[in-house]
Design an enzyme around this catalytic site. Structure first.
Site, PDB file in Angstrom:
ATOM      1  N   SER A  50       0.827  -1.212   0.000  1.00 55.96           N
ATOM      2  CA  SER A  50       0.000   0.000   0.000  1.00 55.96           C
ATOM      3  C   SER A  50       0.858   1.256   0.000  1.00 55.96           C
ATOM      4  O   SER A  50       0.558   2.229  -0.700  1.00 55.96           O
ATOM      5  CB  SER A  50      -0.939   0.001   1.211  1.00 55.96           C
ATOM      6  OG  SER A  50      -1.891  -1.034   1.116  1.00 55.96           O
ATOM      7  N   SER A 117      -3.171 -10.971  -2.411  1.00 64.27           N
ATOM      8  CA  SER A 117      -3.459 -11.886  -3.530  1.00 64.27           C
ATOM      9  C   SER A 117      -2.471 -13.049  -3.543  1.00 64.27           C
ATOM     10  O   SER A 117      -1.620 -13.123  -4.436  1.00 64.27           O
ATOM     11  CB  SER A 117      -3.480 -11.142  -4.873  1.00 64.27           C
ATOM     12  OG  SER A 117      -2.345 -10.342  -5.070  1.00 64.27           O
TER      13      SER A 117
END
Length: 214
Positions: A50, A117
């Site tokens: 992020s 993911s």
């Protein structure tokens, strides 16, 4: 180990037709001054996904690009708020984000997704949803021990104590990319240097024109 979800099993809507927009993607890209792309940041919790995705977003914005960041935590506040962290729900989480990313791409944006993911098959499934060359896998390669030392949300500590189940890197697998378009090692590089690596890849790949690499 992840397995592909059969797309036919997800298509429960009937009597629906895809409507072509009156403003086409190439027209939007022309207005934006750059091609659209999906930057798919993947890595362990605490790896810096992020942080780096947002640093890239800031650089691109300052270069005049039209961008957006889809952050894993933010998306789970709304769109994917009904999903847990079981393997099956992780797969569905990524499938939905893949479809949302496809819509952002159709709008001509450079969209960054910051999700663990963990499963290679799911990332490859998203790749197949998008035009060739528009899915750019960005592997934030940070060792597990470093992520645990950082532990900004205290999640590893809880996982080690058994308070969180299905935690990637502890009791749930992470399948690292074998050939990501951009491979970033964070231990010896600043956030700015990591972000520049992504922006320079976009530049060298012809997604937009700048006078020289940043």
């Amino acid at each position: 180990m992840s397995t592909y979800i059969e797309m036919d099993s997800l298509d429960k809507s009937t009597d629906v037709v895809w409507h072509q927009a009156s403003v086409l993607r190439n027209e939007r890209e022309l207005s934006n001054g750059h091609n659209g792309a999906v930057l798919w940041f993947t890595g362990l919790s605490g790896s810096g996904k992020s942080t780096i995705a947002n640093a890239v977003d800031r650089m691109l914005h300052e270069l005049g690009c039209t961008t957006y960041v889809l952050d894993g935590d933010n998306v789970r506040h709304g769109l994917n708020g009904d999903l847990s962290f079981s393997d099956s729900d992780r797969i569905e989480n990524i499938r939905r984000i893949g479809e949302v990313s496809k819509l952002f791409l159709d709008a001509g944006l450079i969209v960054s997704t910051a999700f663990i993911s963990p499963f290679q098959a799911d990332r490859e499934l998203v790749r197949t949803l998008l035009p060739k060359g528009q899915f750019i896998e960005v592997f934030i390669d940070t060792p597990l021990e470093v992520c645990e030392q950082r532990d900004p949300k205290g999640l590893y500590k809880k996982a080690r104590a058994g308070e969180i189940k299905h935690f990637t890197g502890i009791d749930s697998a992470y399948e690292a990319p074998a050939s990501a378009e951009v491979h970033i090692t964070t231990e010896d590089h600043t956030i700015e240097e990591c972000a520049k690596q992504v922006v320079n890849f976009l530049h060298s790949s012809g997604f937009f024109a700048i006078k020289k690499p940043v």
